[in-house]
Scaffold this motif. Sequence first.
Motif, PDB file in Angstrom:
ATOM      1  N   ALA A 232       0.837  -1.209   0.000  1.00  0.00           N
ATOM      2  CA  ALA A 232       0.000   0.000   0.000  1.00  0.00           C
ATOM      3  C   ALA A 232       0.866   1.251   0.000  1.00  0.00           C
ATOM      4  O   ALA A 232       1.855   1.342   0.735  1.00  0.00           O
ATOM      5  N   LEU A 233       0.473   2.242  -0.801  1.00  0.00           N
ATOM      6  CA  LEU A 233       1.162   3.520  -0.898  1.00  0.00           C
ATOM      7  C   LEU A 233       0.591   4.488   0.133  1.00  0.00           C
ATOM      8  O   LEU A 233      -0.624   4.587   0.299  1.00  0.00           O
ATOM      9  N   SER A 234       1.479   5.218   0.817  1.00  0.00           N
ATOM     10  CA  SER A 234       1.054   6.161   1.853  1.00  0.00           C
ATOM     11  C   SER A 234       0.252   7.316   1.246  1.00  0.00           C
ATOM     12  O   SER A 234       0.347   7.593   0.050  1.00  0.00           O
ATOM     13  N   PRO A 235      -0.545   8.013   2.058  1.00  0.00           N
ATOM     14  CA  PRO A 235      -1.382   9.111   1.537  1.00  0.00           C
ATOM     15  C   PRO A 235      -0.585  10.194   0.818  1.00  0.00           C
ATOM     16  O   PRO A 235      -1.082  10.775  -0.157  1.00  0.00           O
ATOM     17  N   ASP A 236       0.639  10.469   1.260  1.00  0.00           N
ATOM     18  CA  ASP A 236       1.432  11.506   0.596  1.00  0.00           C
ATOM     19  C   ASP A 236       2.321  10.948  -0.511  1.00  0.00           C
ATOM     20  O   ASP A 236       3.076  11.695  -1.150  1.00  0.00           O
ATOM     21  N   GLY A 237       2.261   9.653  -0.754  1.00  0.00           N
ATOM     22  CA  GLY A 237       3.015   9.048  -1.845  1.00  0.00           C
ATOM     23  C   GLY A 237       4.492   8.871  -1.596  1.00  0.00           C
ATOM     24  O   GLY A 237       5.233   8.518  -2.524  1.00  0.00           O
ATOM     25  N   SER A 238       4.956   9.051  -0.363  1.00  0.00           N
ATOM     26  CA  SER A 238       6.385   8.988  -0.087  1.00  0.00           C
ATOM     27  C   SER A 238       6.845   7.642   0.453  1.00  0.00           C
ATOM     28  O   SER A 238       8.046   7.370   0.487  1.00  0.00           O
ATOM     29  N   GLN A 239       5.916   6.787   0.897  1.00  0.00           N
ATOM     30  CA  GLN A 239       6.285   5.525   1.528  1.00  0.00           C
ATOM     31  C   GLN A 239       5.373   4.400   1.039  1.00  0.00           C
ATOM     32  O   GLN A 239       4.227   4.635   0.645  1.00  0.00           O
ATOM     33  N   LEU A 240       5.907   3.206   1.097  1.00  0.00           N
ATOM     34  CA  LEU A 240       5.128   2.005   0.795  1.00  0.00           C
ATOM     35  C   LEU A 240       5.129   1.085   2.013  1.00  0.00           C
ATOM     36  O   LEU A 240       6.159   0.923   2.673  1.00  0.00           O
ATOM     37  N   TYR A 254       6.900  -3.944   6.698  1.00  0.00           N
ATOM     38  CA  TYR A 254       7.908  -2.893   6.776  1.00  0.00           C
ATOM     39  C   TYR A 254       7.346  -1.634   6.124  1.00  0.00           C
ATOM     40  O   TYR A 254       6.421  -1.705   5.304  1.00  0.00           O
ATOM     41  N   VAL A 255       7.941  -0.494   6.462  1.00  0.00           N
ATOM     42  CA  VAL A 255       7.715   0.736   5.717  1.00  0.00           C
ATOM     43  C   VAL A 255       8.942   0.979   4.861  1.00  0.00           C
ATOM     44  O   VAL A 255      10.076   0.964   5.363  1.00  0.00           O
ATOM     45  N   LEU A 256       8.737   1.197   3.563  1.00  0.00           N
ATOM     46  CA  LEU A 256       9.829   1.494   2.640  1.00  0.00           C
ATOM     47  C   LEU A 256       9.770   2.958   2.252  1.00  0.00           C
ATOM     48  O   LEU A 256       8.773   3.426   1.697  1.00  0.00           O
ATOM     49  N   ASP A 257      10.840   3.701   2.550  1.00  0.00           N
ATOM     50  CA  ASP A 257      10.951   5.092   2.120  1.00  0.00           C
ATOM     51  C   ASP A 257      11.329   5.093   0.642  1.00  0.00           C
ATOM     52  O   ASP A 257      12.384   4.574   0.259  1.00  0.00           O
ATOM     53  N   LEU A 258      10.488   5.666  -0.200  1.00  0.00           N
ATOM     54  CA  LEU A 258      10.710   5.600  -1.640  1.00  0.00           C
ATOM     55  C   LEU A 258      11.836   6.505  -2.120  1.00  0.00           C
ATOM     56  O   LEU A 258      12.316   6.347  -3.239  1.00  0.00           O
ATOM     57  N   GLN A 259      12.253   7.450  -1.284  1.00  0.00           N
ATOM     58  CA  GLN A 259      13.366   8.319  -1.649  1.00  0.00           C
ATOM     59  C   GLN A 259      14.700   7.647  -1.333  1.00  0.00           C
ATOM     60  O   GLN A 259      15.614   7.603  -2.157  1.00  0.00           O
ATOM     61  N   LEU A 261      14.957   4.359  -0.051  1.00  0.00           N
ATOM     62  CA  LEU A 261      14.805   2.901  -0.146  1.00  0.00           C
ATOM     63  C   LEU A 261      15.245   2.196   1.136  1.00  0.00           C
ATOM     64  O   LEU A 261      15.633   1.022   1.130  1.00  0.00           O
ATOM     65  N   VAL A 262      15.163   2.918   2.265  1.00  0.00           N
ATOM     66  CA  VAL A 262      15.438   2.332   3.573  1.00  0.00           C
ATOM     67  C   VAL A 262      14.168   1.683   4.114  1.00  0.00           C
ATOM     68  O   VAL A 262      13.085   2.272   4.052  1.00  0.00           O
ATOM     69  N   GLU A 263      14.305   0.468   4.655  1.00  0.00           N
ATOM     70  CA  GLU A 263      13.172  -0.258   5.217  1.00  0.00           C
ATOM     71  C   GLU A 263      13.120  -0.104   6.731  1.00  0.00           C
ATOM     72  O   GLU A 263      14.155  -0.164   7.398  1.00  0.00           O
ATOM     73  N   GLN A 264      11.915   0.084   7.272  1.00  0.00           N
ATOM     74  CA  GLN A 264      11.699   0.137   8.726  1.00  0.00           C
ATOM     75  C   GLN A 264      10.752  -0.993   9.108  1.00  0.00           C
ATOM     76  O   GLN A 264       9.598  -1.014   8.692  1.00  0.00           O
ATOM     77  N   ARG A 265      11.224  -1.946   9.887  1.00  0.00           N
ATOM     78  CA  ARG A 265      10.391  -3.070  10.308  1.00  0.00           C
ATOM     79  C   ARG A 265       9.351  -2.598  11.317  1.00  0.00           C
ATOM     80  O   ARG A 265       9.665  -1.845  12.245  1.00  0.00           O
ATOM     81  N   LEU A 266       8.105  -3.043  11.152  1.00  0.00           N
ATOM     82  CA  LEU A 266       7.049  -2.680  12.079  1.00  0.00           C
ATOM     83  C   LEU A 266       6.941  -3.718  13.192  1.00  0.00           C
ATOM     84  O   LEU A 266       7.258  -4.893  13.005  1.00  0.00           O
ATOM     85  N   ASN A 267       6.449  -3.273  14.338  1.00  0.00           N
ATOM     86  CA  ASN A 267       6.359  -4.145  15.510  1.00  0.00           C
ATOM     87  C   ASN A 267       4.992  -4.829  15.553  1.00  0.00           C
ATOM     88  O   ASN A 267       4.181  -4.588  16.439  1.00  0.00           O
ATOM     89  N   GLN A 268       4.752  -5.711  14.590  1.00  0.00           N
ATOM     90  CA  GLN A 268       3.454  -6.379  14.494  1.00  0.00           C
ATOM     91  C   GLN A 268       3.339  -7.571  15.431  1.00  0.00           C
ATOM     92  O   GLN A 268       2.249  -8.136  15.570  1.00  0.00           O
ATOM     93  N   GLY A 269       4.438  -7.983  16.049  1.00  0.00           N
ATOM     94  CA  GLY A 269       4.396  -9.157  16.908  1.00  0.00           C
ATOM     95  C   GLY A 269       4.671 -10.426  16.126  1.00  0.00           C
ATOM     96  O   GLY A 269       5.099 -10.384  14.971  1.00  0.00           O
ATOM     97  N   PRO A 270       4.401 -11.593  16.715  1.00  0.00           N
ATOM     98  CA  PRO A 270       4.765 -12.867  16.081  1.00  0.00           C
ATOM     99  C   PRO A 270       3.844 -13.286  14.942  1.00  0.00           C
ATOM    100  O   PRO A 270       4.186 -14.189  14.182  1.00  0.00           O
ATOM    101  N   ASP A 271       2.680 -12.678  14.825  1.00  0.00           N
ATOM    102  CA  ASP A 271       1.730 -13.095  13.789  1.00  0.00           C
ATOM    103  C   ASP A 271       2.116 -12.536  12.432  1.00  0.00           C
ATOM    104  O   ASP A 271       2.513 -11.377  12.306  1.00  0.00           O
ATOM    105  N   GLY A 272       1.971 -13.343  11.395  1.00  0.00           N
ATOM    106  CA  GLY A 272       2.190 -12.864  10.042  1.00  0.00           C
ATOM    107  C   GLY A 272       0.979 -12.106   9.537  1.00  0.00           C
ATOM    108  O   GLY A 272      -0.148 -12.307   9.984  1.00  0.00           O
ATOM    109  N   VAL A 273       1.203 -11.195   8.595  1.00  0.00           N
ATOM    110  CA  VAL A 273       0.118 -10.445   7.970  1.00  0.00           C
ATOM    111  C   VAL A 273       0.190 -10.696   6.472  1.00  0.00           C
ATOM    112  O   VAL A 273       1.107 -10.244   5.795  1.00  0.00           O
ATOM    113  N   ASP A 274      -0.784 -11.431   5.948  1.00  0.00           N
ATOM    114  CA  ASP A 274      -0.805 -11.750   4.526  1.00  0.00           C
ATOM    115  C   ASP A 274      -2.189 -11.475   3.955  1.00  0.00           C
ATOM    116  O   ASP A 274      -2.861 -12.352   3.430  1.00  0.00           O
TER     117      ASP A 274
END
Length: 322
Positions: A232-240, A254-259, A261-274
């Motif tokens: 999903a693309l962020s509302p301002d179009g800067s992150q995925l 993760y959040v990917l900064d499109l400028q 290309l650095v990834e930030q892992r989110l703290n979703q816990g042990p469950d997968g999100v698919d």
Amino acid sequence: MTRPIVVATLIAVLVVAAVVYRLRTPPDRMRDVAPSASKIVMVTAPIASPFVMFRSLTPDQFHGRVAMMTIAGDDVNRYVTPLSCTRLHYGGGTGICVVERAAFLFDRSFTRGQAVELAGIVTRARVSPDGRRVALSVYAEQHQPDGSERLATESFVIDVATGASTQLREFTIDPSGGPAVTAPIDISSVSFAGDSDRFYAAVSSGSSHIIVEGRLSTRQLRVVHRGALSEALSPDGSQLIVKKSTSERTWQLYVLDLQTLVEQRLNQGPDGVDDQVDWLDAAQVIYHDATEHSTGLWSLPTDGINTPRLLVGDGYSPSVQR
């Protein structure tokens, strides 16, 4: 392999996966409870923004209905519409409603419109922010040049005004200096930019996961990042929001900064999100996951620190309107 066997096998796999996933949900996570809706309100028009539209899973006569709840203020009512869907998305006054292996568009009055032909099971559905285009990702059999068949994910985009459908697998892929992307490929999870011509999508080629940027006007896809799949693309179009497979065979957000290309892992816990992810606001995403007694919609901050919170109980397939 015949089509009935493939469909039956797929359904069986999904059912088993759902049961296993349910059993793996940590007890402390499942005790979280969202505020209960004070009452059901029937409506035939969208409520005031911001709100989340979703499929209601309440165990009553409204099960399966398209519903809405506000995401600001103290209003905890559940606003229920006349439509029933198995998966949905909404944007710019246009909605897409999937029902089993069929789909149709709907408008601001929740009136059924143009029917959409499907060739398989819809795994992702998204409307562009301006309501001009709809993207669907479909899981189905795909015929190969050697005469064989494989289960594959294909994505196509519908022009709401004309009804024309565009298959993304027919686009040219520019590897942008990296290894060429070889067939067969799977394309899914289309997420539109504001003008509805430009979009991001997930491409799988063998064991490779790739994020591409595309334009409908040029019929081209350009590789922008490897090793992850777009959601999903962020509302301002800067992150995925992107997902990556872990060693436990689950999907980590993760959040990917499109400028950068650095990834930030989110703290979703042990469950997968698919499943399909949407942006709740500039700093949170929303997705479907299990609860103690049912399922619901969870919000997750994108800071990589804070954990998920149950936002809407008994809900599925979220679509946020700002």
